[in-house]
Enzyme design. Structure first.
Site, PDB file in Angstrom:
ATOM      1  N   HIS A  15     -69.869 -18.036   3.027  1.00  0.00           N
ATOM      2  CA  HIS A  15     -69.374 -16.657   3.113  1.00  0.00           C
ATOM      3  C   HIS A  15     -69.526 -16.127   4.545  1.00  0.00           C
ATOM      4  CE1 HIS A  15     -68.886 -15.964  -1.226  1.00  0.00           C
ATOM      5  NE2 HIS A  15     -69.918 -16.763  -1.362  1.00  0.00           N
ATOM      6  N   ASP A 115     -67.577  -8.364   1.524  1.00  0.00           N
ATOM      7  CA  ASP A 115     -67.359  -9.496   0.637  1.00  0.00           C
ATOM      8  C   ASP A 115     -67.396  -8.923  -0.781  1.00  0.00           C
ATOM      9  OD1 ASP A 115     -68.005 -12.830   0.624  1.00  0.00           O
ATOM     10  OD2 ASP A 115     -68.295 -11.733  -1.258  1.00  0.00           O
TER      11      ASP A 115
HETATM   12  N1  UPG Z   1     -69.453 -27.771   4.458  1.00  0.00           N
HETATM   13  C1  UPG Z   1     -69.836 -28.576   5.480  1.00  0.00           C
HETATM   14  N2  UPG Z   1     -70.598 -29.666   5.186  1.00  0.00           N
HETATM   15  C2  UPG Z   1     -71.002 -29.978   3.939  1.00  0.00           C
HETATM   16  C3  UPG Z   1     -70.578 -29.138   2.877  1.00  0.00           C
HETATM   17  C4  UPG Z   1     -69.803 -28.041   3.169  1.00  0.00           C
HETATM   18  O1  UPG Z   1     -69.498 -28.350   6.643  1.00  0.00           O
HETATM   19  O2  UPG Z   1     -71.676 -30.982   3.773  1.00  0.00           O
HETATM   20  C5  UPG Z   1     -68.632 -26.581   4.762  1.00  0.00           C
HETATM   21  C6  UPG Z   1     -67.182 -26.805   4.399  1.00  0.00           C
HETATM   22  O3  UPG Z   1     -66.478 -27.381   5.476  1.00  0.00           O
HETATM   23  C7  UPG Z   1     -66.723 -25.384   4.071  1.00  0.00           C
HETATM   24  C8  UPG Z   1     -67.984 -24.730   3.520  1.00  0.00           C
HETATM   25  O4  UPG Z   1     -69.075 -25.488   3.984  1.00  0.00           O
HETATM   26  O5  UPG Z   1     -66.361 -24.726   5.251  1.00  0.00           O
HETATM   27  C9  UPG Z   1     -68.014 -24.749   2.000  1.00  0.00           C
HETATM   28  O6  UPG Z   1     -67.142 -23.764   1.513  1.00  0.00           O
HETATM   29  P1  UPG Z   1     -66.386 -23.900   0.116  1.00  0.00           P
HETATM   30  O7  UPG Z   1     -65.583 -25.123   0.070  1.00  0.00           O
HETATM   31  O8  UPG Z   1     -65.627 -22.633  -0.095  1.00  0.00           O
HETATM   32  O9  UPG Z   1     -67.511 -24.108  -0.936  1.00  0.00           O
HETATM   33  P2  UPG Z   1     -68.774 -23.200  -1.403  1.00  0.00           P
HETATM   34  O10 UPG Z   1     -69.745 -23.105  -0.351  1.00  0.00           O
HETATM   35  O11 UPG Z   1     -69.210 -23.802  -2.671  1.00  0.00           O
HETATM   36  O12 UPG Z   1     -68.058 -21.783  -1.683  1.00  0.00           O
HETATM   37  C10 UPG Z   1     -68.306 -20.668  -2.489  1.00  0.00           C
HETATM   38  C11 UPG Z   1     -68.001 -20.903  -3.984  1.00  0.00           C
HETATM   39  C12 UPG Z   1     -66.536 -21.320  -4.180  1.00  0.00           C
HETATM   40  C13 UPG Z   1     -65.609 -20.301  -3.535  1.00  0.00           C
HETATM   41  C14 UPG Z   1     -66.009 -20.095  -2.075  1.00  0.00           C
HETATM   42  C15 UPG Z   1     -65.185 -19.024  -1.394  1.00  0.00           C
HETATM   43  O13 UPG Z   1     -68.859 -21.898  -4.489  1.00  0.00           O
HETATM   44  O14 UPG Z   1     -66.247 -21.437  -5.567  1.00  0.00           O
HETATM   45  O15 UPG Z   1     -64.259 -20.750  -3.608  1.00  0.00           O
HETATM   46  O16 UPG Z   1     -67.380 -19.712  -1.987  1.00  0.00           O
HETATM   47  O17 UPG Z   1     -65.314 -17.809  -2.023  1.00  0.00           O
END
Ligand code: UPG
Length: 462
Positions: A15, A115
């Site tokens: 976020h 948010d």
């Molecule tokens: N990321 C990394 N490395 C990792 C894992 C994740 O760089 O090993 C980054 C990835 O590139 C991305 C972010 O972390 O930029 C992850 O974001 P996202 O894919 O949206 O997953 P979540 O962190 O699980 O996101 C939460 C909710 C999801 C929702 C999102 C946006 O779990 O359901 O769609 O927020 O609201």
């Protein structure tokens, strides 16, 4: 006094990064503003080092972005991780009120962008008469479902959780959904999560606007339903600004051992498995993933995160016996975190197995990487529908009723994505979507038009 826009992200790195990117985008197109970002600190002073480093690096690179830390409070969180902000944020409102008053002494707050998990802070904006916008970091389709919820709630005769598995659910701007596609928190009207969503949807409807991280060519039907008000037939729909895809910038710190390993792999040959900031698996599920990958004989890069109580185990103890040794020529396993954005931009990556987090989806689109969908929680089931049914840029992974995925299912889908004609068609479609994403963000693209409209709405407040 300088004009500032205050951003208030939810708790969690995904976020925060998404909001920071929004702030940078606003500054690029409206350089006369400054950006103020409020940071929710974890309860009981449990600071996260990587977040602290990230904030320090943004402060250094972008002097017009200022951070304000909300003091930590003592609390034991009870909600699941993806909803913890809902618990934390209302308890911090008095601090936020004080911060707004203090900022107002030196800057002119033109608007506050919340948010959606911080929706309770809109009360403060109402008290202080500051325009309130929301940044919706997920799909327009989810927003459409969400804004429609109060209407649905009024007329529903049965809870969605009690629907038969094949009963169609028709909602404005969305393809036909079934109970398994529906976000868990919206299925049961007696659950606390449902009541919160309902309350939050009402606040959204009354806001000055909702900024969505999506783009017209990707979610045209849902965006139309939001703009023409058909998702809010019994009320007023807020102004909608679709400004995406906003994805994180690549940094030098993204240098990681896996990047030099990727340099050695053939073009589009590697499947990345990554499940967001909170996706964790049991030992039994990790076992199946490992066996499935081994069986598929495809090259893989796997970010392994286990359930919390298994965190003490080494990779050797966590994964099937001999797996790491047997697959050392075929794959790389990384514990907990890898620079996903940089990995997806590497030529050798040809597929992503994803939990369908919205940021991961947008990153895959921007790099033209086709996906295999494995939703885990929150709105991820609905995101899968957009990818698999609506836009056909991903394959569906079939889970059992208890959300378990077998080795053979994973292995077959990976082969299908990387080697079949169906996989080839999906790749072609996502490459077209990548072009549309670039067009939306450039020249007179739809997202730039909306960003300008947003800036104009703030200037009109002079
Ligand atoms: N990321 C990394 N490395 C990792 C894992 C994740 O760089 O090993 C980054 C990835 O590139 C991305 C972010 O972390 O930029 C992850 O974001 P996202 O894919 O949206 O997953 P979540 O962190 O699980 O996101 C939460 C909710 C999801 C929702 C999102 C946006 O779990 O359901 O769609 O927020 O609201």
């Amino acid at each position: 006094m300088k004009d500032t826009i205050v951003l208030y992200p939810a708790y969690g790195s995904g976020h925060l990064m998404s909001m920071v990117e929004l702030g940078k985008l606003i500054l690029t197109h409206h350089p006369s503003f400054s950006i103020t970002i409020l940071i929710l600190t974890p309860p009981n002073n449990k600071n996260n080092d990587s977040t602290t480093q990230y904030i320090a690096s943004i402060s250094n690179k972008f002097p017009s972005i200022n951070f304000h830390f909300i003091p930590s409070i003592s609390l034991t969180l009870t909600l699941p991780p993806h909803l913890q902000t809902l618990e934390l944020s209302p308890l911090c409102n008095h601090h936020v009120h004080n911060i707004f008053q203090s900022i107002s002494k030196t800057t002119n707050i033109k608007g506050v962008i919340l948010d959606f998990l911080n929706y309770s802070a809109s009360q403060i904006n109402n008290i202080l008469d500051i325009p309130t916008y929301f940044y919706f970091t997920s799909a327009a389709s989810m927003l459409s479902l969400f804004l429609h919820l109060p209407t649905y709630h009024k007329k529903a005769t049965k809870a969605i959780k009690d629907f038969n598995i094949d009963t169609p659910i028709e909602l404005p701007g969305l393809p036909t959904l079934f109970v398994d596609d529906y976000p868990d928190d919206g299925k049961d009207p007696t659950s606390p999560g449902y009541q919160t969503l309902l309350e939050c949807a009402k606040v959204f409807r009354e806001s000055d606007g909702v900024i969505i991280n999506t783009f017209d060519a990707f979610e045209s039907k849902a965006i139309k339903a939001l703009r023409d008000g058909s998702c809010v037939p019994d009320g007023t729909s807020p102004l909608i600004f679709c400004i995406g895809p906003v994805i994180s910038t690549l940094y030098d710190t993204d240098e990681h051992q896996c990047m030099s390993w990727l340099d050695l792999q053939p073009c589009q040959s590697v499947v990345l498995l990554s499940f967001g900031s909170m996706g964790r698996f049991s030992k039994a599920q990790l076992n199946e993933i490992a066996l499935g990958l081994e069986k598929s004989k495809q090259i893989f890069l796997w970010v392994v995160r286990s359930e919390l109580d298994l965190d003490e185990l080494s990779l050797d103890e966590l994964l099937p016996e001999g797996f790491l040794e047997r697959t050392k020529e075929k794959g790389m396993v990384v514990r907990n975190w890898a620079p996903q954005r940089a990995i997806l931009s590497h030529d050798s990556v040809g597929g992503l197995v994803t939990h369908c987090g919205w940021n991961s989806i947008l990153e895959a689109i921007c790099e033209g990487v086709p996906m295999i969908t494995w939703p885990l929680y929150a709105e991820q089931n609905l995101n899968r529908v957009i990818l698999v049914k609506e836009t056909k840029i991903a394959l569906k992974l079939n889970e059992s009723a208890d959300k378990f995925v077998s080795a053979s299912e994973l292995g077959e889908r990976v082969i299908e994505l990387m080697e079949s004609d169906k996989g080839k068609n999906i790749r072609e479609r996502i490459l077209k979507m990548k072009i549309s994403a670039n067009e939306a963000r450039g020249g007179s693209g739809s997202s730039l038009v909306d960003l300008k409209r947003l800036g104009d709405s703030w200037k009109e407040l002079d």
